[in-house]
Design an enzyme around this catalytic site. Structure first.
Site, PDB file in Angstrom:
ATOM      1  N   SER A  82     -38.581 -46.403 -12.560  1.00 57.66           N
ATOM      2  CA  SER A  82     -37.158 -46.188 -12.800  1.00 57.66           C
ATOM      3  C   SER A  82     -36.821 -46.169 -14.293  1.00 57.66           C
ATOM      4  O   SER A  82     -37.311 -47.002 -15.061  1.00 57.66           O
ATOM      5  CB  SER A  82     -36.339 -47.291 -12.123  1.00 57.66           C
ATOM      6  OG  SER A  82     -34.991 -47.169 -12.495  1.00 57.66           O
ATOM      7  N   SER A 124     -33.655 -46.427 -15.182  1.00 58.59           N
ATOM      8  CA  SER A 124     -32.342 -47.076 -15.281  1.00 58.59           C
ATOM      9  C   SER A 124     -32.315 -48.248 -16.265  1.00 58.59           C
ATOM     10  O   SER A 124     -31.349 -48.377 -17.033  1.00 58.59           O
ATOM     11  CB  SER A 124     -31.859 -47.515 -13.900  1.00 58.59           C
ATOM     12  OG  SER A 124     -31.596 -46.374 -13.111  1.00 58.59           O
ATOM     13  N   THR A 169     -31.253 -47.406  -5.414  1.00 56.66           N
ATOM     14  CA  THR A 169     -31.910 -46.122  -5.232  1.00 56.66           C
ATOM     15  C   THR A 169     -32.754 -46.140  -3.957  1.00 56.66           C
ATOM     16  O   THR A 169     -32.655 -47.078  -3.152  1.00 56.66           O
ATOM     17  CB  THR A 169     -32.701 -45.742  -6.518  1.00 56.66           C
ATOM     18  OG1 THR A 169     -33.204 -44.415  -6.368  1.00 56.66           O
ATOM     19  CG2 THR A 169     -33.853 -46.697  -6.793  1.00 56.66           C
ATOM     20  N   LYS A 214     -29.909 -46.818  -0.199  1.00 63.25           N
ATOM     21  CA  LYS A 214     -28.505 -46.421  -0.382  1.00 63.25           C
ATOM     22  C   LYS A 214     -27.660 -46.607   0.880  1.00 63.25           C
ATOM     23  O   LYS A 214     -26.475 -46.917   0.791  1.00 63.25           O
ATOM     24  CB  LYS A 214     -28.415 -44.977  -0.880  1.00 63.25           C
ATOM     25  CG  LYS A 214     -28.886 -44.827  -2.328  1.00 63.25           C
ATOM     26  CD  LYS A 214     -28.698 -43.424  -2.839  1.00 63.25           C
ATOM     27  CE  LYS A 214     -29.303 -43.303  -4.238  1.00 63.25           C
ATOM     28  NZ  LYS A 214     -29.124 -41.975  -4.815  1.00 63.25           N
ATOM     29  N   ASN A 253     -24.611 -46.129  -4.383  1.00 61.82           N
ATOM     30  CA  ASN A 253     -25.617 -46.312  -5.440  1.00 61.82           C
ATOM     31  C   ASN A 253     -25.148 -47.299  -6.504  1.00 61.82           C
ATOM     32  O   ASN A 253     -25.873 -47.583  -7.447  1.00 61.82           O
ATOM     33  CB  ASN A 253     -25.990 -44.966  -6.093  1.00 61.82           C
ATOM     34  CG  ASN A 253     -24.978 -44.534  -7.140  1.00 61.82           C
ATOM     35  OD1 ASN A 253     -23.817 -44.924  -7.093  1.00 61.82           O
ATOM     36  ND2 ASN A 253     -25.410 -43.733  -8.102  1.00 61.82           N
ATOM     37  N   ASP A 274     -23.386 -40.536  -7.885  1.00 65.29           N
ATOM     38  CA  ASP A 274     -24.330 -39.420  -8.038  1.00 65.29           C
ATOM     39  C   ASP A 274     -23.601 -38.082  -8.188  1.00 65.29           C
ATOM     40  O   ASP A 274     -23.953 -37.264  -9.034  1.00 65.29           O
ATOM     41  CB  ASP A 274     -25.272 -39.340  -6.829  1.00 65.29           C
ATOM     42  CG  ASP A 274     -26.256 -40.501  -6.803  1.00 65.29           C
ATOM     43  OD1 ASP A 274     -26.661 -40.952  -7.886  1.00 65.29           O
ATOM     44  OD2 ASP A 274     -26.615 -40.941  -5.701  1.00 65.29           O
ATOM     45  N   GLY A 298     -30.383 -27.858   0.812  1.00 66.55           N
ATOM     46  CA  GLY A 298     -30.653 -29.172   1.385  1.00 66.55           C
ATOM     47  C   GLY A 298     -29.418 -29.725   2.064  1.00 66.55           C
ATOM     48  O   GLY A 298     -28.285 -29.311   1.757  1.00 66.55           O
ATOM     49  N   ASN A 350     -29.998 -25.015   4.488  1.00 70.25           N
ATOM     50  CA  ASN A 350     -31.015 -26.022   4.779  1.00 70.25           C
ATOM     51  C   ASN A 350     -32.066 -25.477   5.732  1.00 70.25           C
ATOM     52  O   ASN A 350     -31.790 -24.556   6.499  1.00 70.25           O
ATOM     53  CB  ASN A 350     -30.348 -27.257   5.403  1.00 70.25           C
ATOM     54  CG  ASN A 350     -31.255 -28.467   5.433  1.00 70.25           C
ATOM     55  OD1 ASN A 350     -31.958 -28.730   4.453  1.00 70.25           O
ATOM     56  ND2 ASN A 350     -31.268 -29.194   6.531  1.00 70.25           N
ATOM     57  N   THR A 372     -33.259 -26.966   8.280  1.00 73.42           N
ATOM     58  CA  THR A 372     -32.665 -27.184   9.595  1.00 73.42           C
ATOM     59  C   THR A 372     -31.196 -26.762   9.487  1.00 73.42           C
ATOM     60  O   THR A 372     -30.365 -27.502   8.954  1.00 73.42           O
ATOM     61  CB  THR A 372     -32.775 -28.671   9.991  1.00 73.42           C
ATOM     62  OG1 THR A 372     -34.089 -29.132   9.675  1.00 73.42           O
ATOM     63  CG2 THR A 372     -32.501 -28.882  11.466  1.00 73.42           C
ATOM     64  N   GLY A 397     -32.477 -32.307 -13.530  1.00 68.94           N
ATOM     65  CA  GLY A 397     -31.545 -33.385 -13.178  1.00 68.94           C
ATOM     66  C   GLY A 397     -31.565 -34.597 -14.093  1.00 68.94           C
ATOM     67  O   GLY A 397     -30.986 -35.631 -13.742  1.00 68.94           O
TER      68      GLY A 397
HETATM   69  P1  ATR Z   1     -32.694 -37.139   0.368  1.00 67.89           P
HETATM   70  O1  ATR Z   1     -32.128 -38.520   0.408  1.00 67.89           O
HETATM   71  O2  ATR Z   1     -33.589 -36.851  -0.810  1.00 67.89           O
HETATM   72  O3  ATR Z   1     -31.652 -36.085   0.536  1.00 67.89           O
HETATM   73  P2  ATR Z   1     -33.430 -36.625   3.084  1.00 67.89           P
HETATM   74  O4  ATR Z   1     -32.131 -37.142   3.565  1.00 67.89           O
HETATM   75  O5  ATR Z   1     -34.669 -36.976   3.823  1.00 67.89           O
HETATM   76  O6  ATR Z   1     -33.712 -37.069   1.600  1.00 67.89           O
HETATM   77  O7  ATR Z   1     -33.305 -35.018   2.987  1.00 67.89           O
HETATM   78  C1  ATR Z   1     -34.344 -34.209   2.510  1.00 67.89           C
HETATM   79  C2  ATR Z   1     -33.844 -32.779   2.405  1.00 67.89           C
HETATM   80  O8  ATR Z   1     -34.878 -31.946   1.861  1.00 67.89           O
HETATM   81  C3  ATR Z   1     -33.475 -32.159   3.750  1.00 67.89           C
HETATM   82  O9  ATR Z   1     -32.447 -31.225   3.550  1.00 67.89           O
HETATM   83  C4  ATR Z   1     -34.803 -31.462   4.138  1.00 67.89           C
HETATM   84  O10 ATR Z   1     -34.642 -30.404   5.071  1.00 67.89           O
HETATM   85  P3  ATR Z   1     -34.535 -30.726   6.662  1.00 67.89           P
HETATM   86  O11 ATR Z   1     -33.147 -31.268   6.901  1.00 67.89           O
HETATM   87  O12 ATR Z   1     -34.756 -29.420   7.327  1.00 67.89           O
HETATM   88  O13 ATR Z   1     -35.614 -31.742   6.943  1.00 67.89           O
HETATM   89  C5  ATR Z   1     -35.220 -30.927   2.801  1.00 67.89           C
HETATM   90  N1  ATR Z   1     -36.671 -30.651   2.678  1.00 67.89           N
HETATM   91  C6  ATR Z   1     -37.677 -31.549   2.638  1.00 67.89           C
HETATM   92  N2  ATR Z   1     -38.859 -30.933   2.473  1.00 67.89           N
HETATM   93  C7  ATR Z   1     -38.604 -29.600   2.404  1.00 67.89           C
HETATM   94  C8  ATR Z   1     -39.402 -28.430   2.248  1.00 67.89           C
HETATM   95  N3  ATR Z   1     -40.736 -28.513   2.101  1.00 67.89           N
HETATM   96  N4  ATR Z   1     -38.789 -27.208   2.229  1.00 67.89           N
HETATM   97  C9  ATR Z   1     -37.453 -27.123   2.356  1.00 67.89           C
HETATM   98  N5  ATR Z   1     -36.628 -28.187   2.525  1.00 67.89           N
HETATM   99  C10 ATR Z   1     -37.203 -29.405   2.551  1.00 67.89           C
END
Ligand code: ATR
Length: 278
Positions: A15, A17, A62, A66, A87, A103, A127, A151, A153, A241
């Site tokens: 970290s 921070s 972190t 969270k 956070n 954030d 995402g 995303n 999904t 970032g």
């Molecule tokens: P965080 O707290 O970092 O947001 P999270 O809640 O687990 O962690 O979310 C991870 C995000 O990265 C999600 O949007 C995930 O997509 P899914 O919802 O479909 O799982 C996305 N993600 C992770 N690995 C990925 C990859 N290899 N390609 C594309 N998206 C990815």
């Protein structure tokens, strides 16, 4: 005795921070100390209680705590309630624990620092996890013309867009989709997936960037992320970032100490340290 603050995480060794907050404190000789604490994964609330008992006044939180932090707060800021995550913890004079999330405001401040205008812009957010949920409200507050959450999904993206629909005030077209349905020509594309961690790239169309667009990755490293490399090859301006990290810290610091630190020298210090490691 100096006031105690810390960042909780697991793991927490890397970290930045403590370095950031120690630099902020030095700007005005604040009588405070800031350390990193690795809390046990199954007892975050206990770690916060112990810290308070030992004189702790506030903390950053972190991964992966969270949501645990969110659950233990006595009082939540409206934006933390909507983000479902905290956070920043602040111990009130009455002993109650107040929780906020800084954030998203950190991201918006960093975008402004880089001269990026969100008002009227077409914004694509990649995402739909916790990191993205935490930044939607401050992004909407800037009045973009469109925010598309895309995303892997698709349903998670649509669900997130629905959760924040009431905050668009009719000004912003907020919607969600899978990567396959992403149209072209966005002014700002923000990567909030954890794909960069594994060196993966969300599958995006080649013409996703409008002329003069900015590509922003919430992650950072000694070398550009795969997403930023890909974006630069397509003519977008890459921004990582690191500034978001400094700006979210400044927002937390302001809540604890009632003084806004100067982020410019701290950004510069971290950038130089990062480049020295490249
Ligand atoms: P965080 O707290 O970092 O947001 P999270 O809640 O687990 O962690 O979310 C991870 C995000 O990265 C999600 O949007 C995930 O997509 P899914 O919802 O479909 O799982 C996305 N993600 C992770 N690995 C990925 C990859 N290899 N390609 C594309 N998206 C990815």
């Amino acid at each position: 005795m100096s006031d105690r603050y810390c960042v909780f995480g697991h793991p927490i060794g890397h970290s930045k921070s403590p370095q950031i907050h120690t630099a902020f404190a030095a700007q005005s000789s604040e009588p405070m100390e800031y350390t990193a604490i690795e809390a046990p994964k199954d007892d975050f609330a206990g770690a916060w209680r112990d810290f308070v008992a030992a004189g702790g006044r506030g903390a950053n939180v972190t991964v992966p705590f969270k949501e645990d932090a969110y659950r233990l707060c006595d009082v939540l800021s409206p934006r933390a309630r909507r983000a479902g995550a905290v956070n920043t913890l602040v111990l009130g004079k009455d002993g109650r624990t107040f929780g906020d999330t800084t954030d998203g405001i950190g991201l918006v401040r960093d975008l402004k620092h880089h001269g990026i205008t969100l008002a009227g812009a077409r914004v694509l957010v990649l995402g739909a996890g916790g990191a993205v949920r935490g930044v939607i409200e401050p992004l909407l507050a800037e009045g973009p013309a469109e925010v598309l959450i895309a995303n892997r999904t698709a349903e998670k993206a649509s669900g997130l867009a629905e959760d924040f629909a009431a905050l668009t005030a009719g000004h912003t077209r907020l919607h969600g989709s899978g990567f396959d349905a992403v149209p072209s020509h966005f002014d700002v594309v923000i990567n909030g997936t954890s794909a960069s961690l594994g060196g993966d790239l969300p599958p995006l169309p080649d013409d996703v960037f409008a002329p003069g667009a900015t590509a922003y990755d919430m992650m950072y490293g000694a070398t550009p992320t795969v997403f930023l490399g890909w974006a630069a090859e397509r003519g977008a301006r890459p921004v990582d970032g690191l500034g978001m990290l400094v700006e979210q810290a400044a927002e937390s610091f302001t809540q604890w100490r009632n003084r806004r630190p100067d982020t410019a020298p701290v950004r510069e210090m971290l950038r130089q340290a990062l480049e020295a490691n490249a």
